[in-house]
Design a protein around this motif. Structure first.
Motif, PDB file in Angstrom:
ATOM      1  N   ALA A  49       0.831  -1.205   0.000  1.00 54.87           N
ATOM      2  CA  ALA A  49       0.000   0.000   0.000  1.00 54.87           C
ATOM      3  C   ALA A  49       0.866   1.256   0.000  1.00 54.87           C
ATOM      4  O   ALA A  49       0.585   2.220  -0.709  1.00 54.87           O
ATOM      5  CB  ALA A  49      -0.935  -0.010   1.210  1.00 54.87           C
ATOM      6  N   GLU A  50       1.943   1.241   0.796  1.00 56.65           N
ATOM      7  CA  GLU A  50       2.847   2.390   0.839  1.00 56.65           C
ATOM      8  C   GLU A  50       3.536   2.595  -0.503  1.00 56.65           C
ATOM      9  O   GLU A  50       3.685   3.730  -0.957  1.00 56.65           O
ATOM     10  CB  GLU A  50       3.876   2.186   1.952  1.00 56.65           C
ATOM     11  CG  GLU A  50       3.279   2.286   3.347  1.00 56.65           C
ATOM     12  CD  GLU A  50       4.213   1.784   4.445  1.00 56.65           C
ATOM     13  OE1 GLU A  50       5.366   1.439   4.140  1.00 56.65           O
ATOM     14  OE2 GLU A  50       3.754   1.747   5.596  1.00 56.65           O
ATOM     15  N   GLY A 102       2.355   1.703  -3.360  1.00 58.88           N
ATOM     16  CA  GLY A 102       1.315   2.174  -4.277  1.00 58.88           C
ATOM     17  C   GLY A 102       1.069   3.664  -4.136  1.00 58.88           C
ATOM     18  O   GLY A 102       0.877   4.376  -5.125  1.00 58.88           O
ATOM     19  N   ARG A 103       1.083   4.161  -2.899  1.00 64.04           N
ATOM     20  CA  ARG A 103       0.900   5.603  -2.674  1.00 64.04           C
ATOM     21  C   ARG A 103       2.098   6.391  -3.209  1.00 64.04           C
ATOM     22  O   ARG A 103       1.953   7.479  -3.745  1.00 64.04           O
ATOM     23  CB  ARG A 103       0.684   5.892  -1.195  1.00 64.04           C
ATOM     24  CG  ARG A 103      -0.703   5.538  -0.711  1.00 64.04           C
ATOM     25  CD  ARG A 103      -0.949   6.097   0.666  1.00 64.04           C
ATOM     26  NE  ARG A 103      -0.145   5.424   1.688  1.00 64.04           N
ATOM     27  CZ  ARG A 103      -0.573   4.380   2.389  1.00 64.04           C
ATOM     28  NH1 ARG A 103      -1.750   3.875   2.176  1.00 64.04           N
ATOM     29  NH2 ARG A 103       0.209   3.837   3.303  1.00 64.04           N
ATOM     30  N   ALA A 104       3.292   5.850  -3.062  1.00 62.18           N
ATOM     31  CA  ALA A 104       4.506   6.523  -3.527  1.00 62.18           C
ATOM     32  C   ALA A 104       4.530   6.607  -5.060  1.00 62.18           C
ATOM     33  O   ALA A 104       5.043   7.573  -5.612  1.00 62.18           O
ATOM     34  CB  ALA A 104       5.752   5.809  -3.021  1.00 62.18           C
ATOM     35  N   GLY A 123       1.835   6.715  -6.967  1.00 61.10           N
ATOM     36  CA  GLY A 123       0.662   7.445  -7.483  1.00 61.10           C
ATOM     37  C   GLY A 123       0.736   8.838  -7.208  1.00 61.10           C
ATOM     38  O   GLY A 123       0.568   9.873  -7.542  1.00 61.10           O
TER      39      GLY A 123
END
Length: 77
Positions: A70-71, A73-75, A77
């Motif tokens: 998840a981390e 993926g945030r980085a 996006g």
């Protein structure tokens, strides 16, 4: 087994194998990973994958892998 049932069985088994491989790539094994027998035998078109039981260490390892993904993926996006 009719053609539709065979296709569903093959698809579910492939899904379970794919999930098992992905988990093992992260050092995680869910010992009870398999097909939910009630939904598999039922007339509904969707068979559920039973993730099963695991010990606390395995649950924590799975949570860590998901948090990291998840981390990342945030980085991205």
């Amino acid at each position: 087994m009719n053609e539709c049932a065979y296709g569903r069985a093959k698809s579910v088994e492939e899904c379970i194998a794919e999930l098992g491989t992905a988990l093992r790539a992260h050092g995680i094994t869910l010992p009870s990973l398999g097909v939910d027998p009630v939904t598999y035998a039922g007339s509904q078109p969707y068979t559920l994958v039973a993730l099963g039981n695991c010990n606390v260490d395995t649950a924590r390892a799975l949570a860590a892998v998901l948090r990291t993904a998840a981390e990342e993926g945030r980085a991205d996006g």
